[in-house]
Design a protein around this motif. Structure first.
Motif, PDB file in Angstrom:
ATOM      1  N   PRO A   1     -15.046   5.382  -1.588  1.00 36.12           N
ATOM      2  CA  PRO A   1     -14.894   6.477  -2.544  1.00 36.12           C
ATOM      3  C   PRO A   1     -14.960   5.953  -3.979  1.00 36.12           C
ATOM      4  CG  PRO A   1     -13.106   6.482  -0.935  1.00 36.12           C
ATOM      5  CD  PRO A   1     -13.858   5.203  -0.754  1.00 36.12           C
TER       6      PRO A   1
ATOM      7  N   LEU B   1     -14.923   7.473  -8.032  1.00 36.82           N
ATOM      8  CA  LEU B   1     -14.662   8.615  -8.900  1.00 36.82           C
ATOM      9  C   LEU B   1     -15.178   8.276 -10.290  1.00 36.82           C
ATOM     10  CD1 LEU B   1     -13.229  11.382  -8.787  1.00 36.82           C
ATOM     11  CD2 LEU B   1     -11.152  10.216  -9.490  1.00 36.82           C
TER      12      LEU B   1
ATOM     13  N   HIS C   1     -17.016  13.043  -7.427  1.00 40.66           N
ATOM     14  CA  HIS C   1     -16.523  12.318  -6.265  1.00 40.66           C
ATOM     15  C   HIS C   1     -17.724  11.847  -5.457  1.00 40.66           C
ATOM     16  CE1 HIS C   1     -12.323  13.820  -6.748  1.00 40.66           C
ATOM     17  NE2 HIS C   1     -12.971  14.729  -7.457  1.00 40.66           N
TER      18      HIS C   1
ATOM     19  N   THR D   1      -9.480   5.083  -7.247  1.00 46.48           N
ATOM     20  CA  THR D   1      -9.550   5.917  -6.046  1.00 46.48           C
ATOM     21  C   THR D   1      -8.809   5.227  -4.912  1.00 46.48           C
ATOM     22  OG1 THR D   1     -11.638   4.871  -5.442  1.00 46.48           O
ATOM     23  CG2 THR D   1     -11.775   6.949  -6.648  1.00 46.48           C
TER      24      THR D   1
END
Length: 138
Positions: free
Chosen positions: A93, A95, A59, A84
């Motif tokens: 964000p 991922l 993450h 995300t």
């Protein structure tokens, strides 16, 4: 079969049996604490099957203009970007995930690699988690 598993465990190799897009995967291990050792996180993971592949997810939060470059670099090591939530801040964000067998050493190496990747792209590595199908109860 045992020889193949032993070879993959020692030397890595393509771990493609587990589909990261399966809808029955559950989080079996995680760490979002920078000071927690991966060995501690994995020891605490009672649902983790250490003999099976897992989807290791990192993450990250990155500036929008850095995402493509960071994902390209991670792709060289077999990582793919997963969907995300939308960005709520300046950092988006991200991922990154790949299928692999988890052990303390490789988990620690990958966590360090992702922290470096995030830092080089003006971002933050928040932590990691691992997913596997739920274990069948006897």
């Amino acid at each position: 079969m045992v020889v193949v598993r032993m070879w993959r465990r020692l030397f890595g190799g393509p771990a493609r049996e587990l589909d990261p897009e399966r809808d029955d995967l559950v989080v079996v291990a995680s760490s979002f604490d920078d000071v927690e050792a991966c060995s501690t996180a994995l020891d605490r993971a009672s649902e983790l099957d250490r003999e099976a592949d897992a989807v290791l997810r990192h993450h990250l939060r990155l500036p929008a203009e850095q995402i493509e470059a960071a994902c390209e670099i991670a792709g060289y090591d077999g990582y793919a970007r997963a969907e995300t939530a939308a960005a709520a801040e300046d950092l988006v964000p991200v991922l990154l995930q790949r299928v692999q067998r988890l052990d303390p050493l490789t988990c620690s190496q990958e966590r360090s690699r992702m922290a470096g990747l995030a830092q080089r792209h003006d971002g933050i590595a928040d932590g990691w988690d691992a997913l596997q199908p739920p274990r069948a109860t006897p």
